[in-house]
Design a protein around this motif. Structure first.
Motif, short mmCIF file in Angstrom:
data_model
loop_
_atom_site.label_atom_id
_atom_site.label_comp_id
_atom_site.label_asym_id
_atom_site.label_seq_id
_atom_site.Cartn_x
_atom_site.Cartn_y
_atom_site.Cartn_z
N LYS A 13 14.82 3.45 2.93
CA LYS A 13 14.44 4.86 2.82
C LYS A 13 14.45 5.34 1.37
CE LYS A 13 15.59 5.96 7.57
NZ LYS A 13 16.52 6.61 8.52
N ARG A 14 15.33 4.78 0.55
CA ARG A 14 15.31 5.12 -0.86
C ARG A 14 14.06 4.55 -1.54
NH1 ARG A 14 18.71 8.48 -3.77
NH2 ARG A 14 19.02 6.92 -5.40
N LEU A 15 13.66 3.34 -1.11
CA LEU A 15 12.50 2.69 -1.72
C LEU A 15 11.22 3.44 -1.38
CD1 LEU A 15 11.19 0.27 -3.20
CD2 LEU A 15 11.20 -0.95 -1.02
N PHE A 16 10.99 3.68 -0.10
CA PHE A 16 9.72 4.28 0.32
C PHE A 16 9.79 5.80 0.42
CE2 PHE A 16 9.15 -0.10 1.81
CZ PHE A 16 7.92 -0.37 1.22
N GLY A 17 10.99 6.37 0.28
CA GLY A 17 11.08 7.82 0.20
C GLY A 17 10.51 8.35 -1.10
N ASN A 18 10.34 7.46 -2.08
CA ASN A 18 9.65 7.81 -3.33
C ASN A 18 8.15 7.75 -3.05
OD1 ASN A 18 8.19 7.00 -5.87
ND2 ASN A 18 10.20 7.40 -6.74
N LEU A 19 7.48 8.90 -3.10
CA LEU A 19 6.08 8.96 -2.68
C LEU A 19 5.17 8.12 -3.58
CD1 LEU A 19 5.62 12.68 -1.59
CD2 LEU A 19 5.80 10.64 -0.14
N ALA A 20 5.51 8.01 -4.86
CA ALA A 20 4.69 7.17 -5.74
C ALA A 20 4.76 5.72 -5.30
CB ALA A 20 5.16 7.33 -7.19
N THR A 21 5.96 5.27 -4.88
CA THR A 21 6.11 3.90 -4.41
C THR A 21 5.39 3.70 -3.08
OG1 THR A 21 8.26 3.74 -5.51
CG2 THR A 21 7.79 2.12 -3.80
N ALA A 22 5.51 4.69 -2.19
CA ALA A 22 4.82 4.60 -0.90
C ALA A 22 3.31 4.52 -1.10
CB ALA A 22 5.19 5.78 -0.02
N ALA A 23 2.78 5.33 -2.01
CA ALA A 23 1.34 5.29 -2.30
C ALA A 23 0.95 3.96 -2.92
CB ALA A 23 0.96 6.45 -3.23
N GLY A 165 5.53 -16.49 3.34
CA GLY A 165 4.36 -16.66 2.49
C GLY A 165 3.70 -15.37 2.07
N GLU A 166 4.35 -14.23 2.29
CA GLU A 166 3.77 -12.94 1.92
C GLU A 166 3.69 -12.81 0.41
OE1 GLU A 166 2.32 -9.04 2.67
OE2 GLU A 166 3.11 -10.33 4.26
N GLU A 167 2.53 -12.43 -0.09
CA GLU A 167 2.38 -12.18 -1.52
C GLU A 167 2.96 -10.81 -1.86
OE1 GLU A 167 -1.07 -11.60 -4.97
OE2 GLU A 167 -1.64 -11.92 -2.85
N ILE A 168 3.85 -10.77 -2.84
CA ILE A 168 4.45 -9.52 -3.27
C ILE A 168 3.54 -8.87 -4.30
CG2 ILE A 168 6.45 -8.40 -4.31
CD1 ILE A 168 7.01 -9.58 -1.57
N LYS A 169 3.05 -7.67 -4.01
CA LYS A 169 2.12 -6.97 -4.89
C LYS A 169 2.66 -5.60 -5.23
CE LYS A 169 -1.18 -7.43 -1.81
NZ LYS A 169 -2.51 -7.38 -1.14
N GLY A 170 1.94 -4.91 -6.11
CA GLY A 170 2.31 -3.55 -6.46
C GLY A 170 2.95 -3.46 -7.84
N HIS A 171 3.34 -2.24 -8.21
CA HIS A 171 3.94 -2.00 -9.51
C HIS A 171 5.43 -2.33 -9.48
CE1 HIS A 171 0.23 -0.45 -11.04
NE2 HIS A 171 0.18 0.55 -10.16
N ALA A 172 6.11 -2.09 -10.60
CA ALA A 172 7.47 -2.60 -10.81
C ALA A 172 8.44 -2.17 -9.73
CB ALA A 172 7.98 -2.13 -12.18
N ARG A 173 8.47 -0.90 -9.38
CA ARG A 173 9.46 -0.43 -8.42
C ARG A 173 9.25 -1.06 -7.05
NH1 ARG A 173 11.34 3.78 -5.11
NH2 ARG A 173 13.29 4.71 -5.86
N LEU A 174 8.02 -1.10 -6.59
CA LEU A 174 7.71 -1.69 -5.29
C LEU A 174 7.99 -3.19 -5.30
CD1 LEU A 174 6.54 -1.41 -2.43
CD2 LEU A 174 4.26 -1.77 -3.43
N ARG A 175 7.52 -3.90 -6.31
CA ARG A 175 7.70 -5.35 -6.37
C ARG A 175 9.19 -5.72 -6.37
NH1 ARG A 175 3.42 -8.60 -7.93
NH2 ARG A 175 4.90 -10.10 -8.79
#
Length: 344
Positions: A13-23, A165-175
Motif C-alpha cells: 500500500k505504501r508502494l502503490f499508494g503513491n499515485l506517480a508510482t501507480a501511474a 520470469g516476469e520482466e521488471i519495468k518502470g522507473h526507480a521507485r517502482l522497479r
C-alpha cells in the motif's frame, strides 16, 4: 484507519499508494491499447477495501479510478497474493470483490456499471501455474455448447516469483519495490540488496531517503537472513556511509539496534524478532526515534503514552507508522487504545 495486517500489506500500500508510482506501473504493464484510451493524469485511489476480514492475512487490495478519453471511468483493481503457493480460487475471490464494488455503485443509482481490470500480484516461492480464466473453475465451463451461459473473465497476472520470469519495468521507485517483493523470501536476499537499491540513485535524493526508510521497515519485518553489513552496503548505493548520521539517522539507528541485539546470524523474523530479544526500554527508544523521524517533535504527553505501551503494541505502532500521514493520526491511534497503557 484500519490497522496494518502484515508487512507485505503495508509495503504494497505504501508502494502503490503513491499515485506517480501507480501511474508508472499502469503505463509500463497495461496493454498499450488500454493505456491509449485512458488519461493517467486523472488517476485516483479509492479508499475502500473489498476483502473479507478473515482473508486479510492472505490478500491486500487497492482500487484505482481513471477517466476514459471517450468519457466515463475505468477502474483498475490490484490484488496482492500473500500466500507462498498459487491459489486456484483467486479468480473467484476477484469476482466477489468486483461484485461488491458494483453493488455499491448500483445502490448509488448508477445507470451503468464501469469496467474493472483485475490485476493479481504474486510473489510466492513457486511459479504461478493455475489458470487465469474464471471459466476454469466452472464444471463444464469449457464446453462450447455451454459457453454462452457461463460467466467468464481473465485477470492480468504479475508473477514476481523468482521463477516466474516476469520482466521488471518502470522507473526507480517502482522497479525497486517490485524487485524487493520478488526477492524478499530469497535466502541470498542480503547479497541482492545492493543491486536492488542501486535504482534509487535515479531518484531525487530527499525522495530516495524517504523511500529508503520504507524499504528498511519492510526488510526488518519481512526479510530473512540479512546482515547489518549487507544493509550498509546496499544503503551506500544511495548515500555515502559517512553521511548516514547527518541525512539518514533512521538508517544509522536501525543498524545500531541490529548490532546491539547481536543479530548478525540473520533476521529470520526481522526487527520485530530482534526487539523481542531486547528490553522494553530499547523498543520504546527505537519507536520514539521513528516517530521523531516522521513527524518531528511531539508533545510530552504523547511521548509518555508511547512509553507506556506494552511490547506487542510498540510493534503494532512501528508498522502502523508507515501509513500515518500526520501526527494527529498517531494521537488518534493512541487514543483508540486507552486500556493498553502503563503496562511495561
Amino acid at each position: 484507519m484500519a490497522e496494518i495486517n502484515n508487512p507485505h500489506d503495508s509495503f504494497f500500500k505504501r508502494l502503490f499508494g503513491n499515485l506517480a508510482t501507480a501511474a508508472d506501473f499502469m503505463r509500463s504493464y497495461l496493454p498499450s491499447a488500454v493505456v491509449s484510451v485512458v488519461d493517467l493524469d486523472t488517476l485516483a485511489l479509492e479508499k475502500e477495501s473489498f476483502i473479507d476480514p478473515k482473508l486479510r492475512s492472505h490478500f491486500s487490495d487497492l482500487l484505482f479510478r481513471v477517466r476514459l478519453a471517450a468519457g466515463g471511468d475505468l477502474y483498475v483493481y490490484l490484488l496482492l497474493e500473500h500466500k507462498s503457493t498459487p491459489d486456484v480460487w483467486v479468480a473467484f475471490q476477484l469476482l466477489r470483490y468486483i461484485v461488491r464494488f458494483w453493488e455499491r455503485l448500483y445502490d448509488q443509482g448508477r445507470a451503468k456499471l464501469p469496467a474493472v481490470i483485475p490485476i493479481v500480484f504474486y510473489h510466492g516461492e513457486d511459479r504461478w501455474n493455475v489458470s487465469r480464466q474464471f471459466s476454469a473453475l466452472i464444471e463444464g465451463g469449457r464446453i462450447a455448447e455451454l459457453q454462452k451461459y457461463v460467466l467468464d473473465f481473465e485477470y492480468d497476472l504479475r508473477d514476481l516469483s523468482a521463477s516466474g520470469g516476469e520482466e521488471i519495468k518502470g522507473h526507480a521507485r517502482l522497479r525497486t519495490g517490485l524487485e524487493l517483493l520478488r526477492h524478499v523470501y530469497d535466502e541470498d536476499l542480503g547479497q541482492r540488496l545492493p543491486d536492488i537499491f542501486r535504482h534509487l540513485r535515479g531518484m531525487n535524493r530527499a525522495d530516495a531517503l524517504e523511500y529508503l526508510e520504507t524499504l528498511l521497515a519492510y526488510l526488518s519485518k519481512a526479510g530473512k537472513k540479512v546482515k547489518s553489513e549487507e544493509i550498509v552496503e546496499a544503503m551506500e548505493q544511495v548515500i555515502p556511509r559517512e553521511e548516514f548520521g547527518d541525512v539518514a539517522p533512521f538508517a544509522k539507528a536501525w543498524i545500531a539496534e541490529w548490532e546491539k541485539q547481536g543479530l548478525e546470524k540473520g533476521m529470520e523474523k526481522g526487527l520485530e524478532k530482534g526487539m523481542e530479544l531486547g528490553e522494553h526500554k530499547g523498543m520504546t527508544s527505537l519507536t520514539l526515534r521513528l516517530v521523531h523521524r516522521r513527524f518531528g517533535e511531539i508533545g510530552e504527553a504523547t511521548r509518555e503514552r508511547i512509553r507506556g505501551l506494552p511490547n506487542h503494541r510498540l510493534e503494532d505502532l512501528g508498522e502502523a507508522l508507515l501509513d500515518f500521514a500526520s501526527s494527529e493520526e498517531l494521537r488518534q491511534w493512541l487514543a483508540d487504545k486507552p486500556d493498553e497503557f502503563n503496562i511495561v
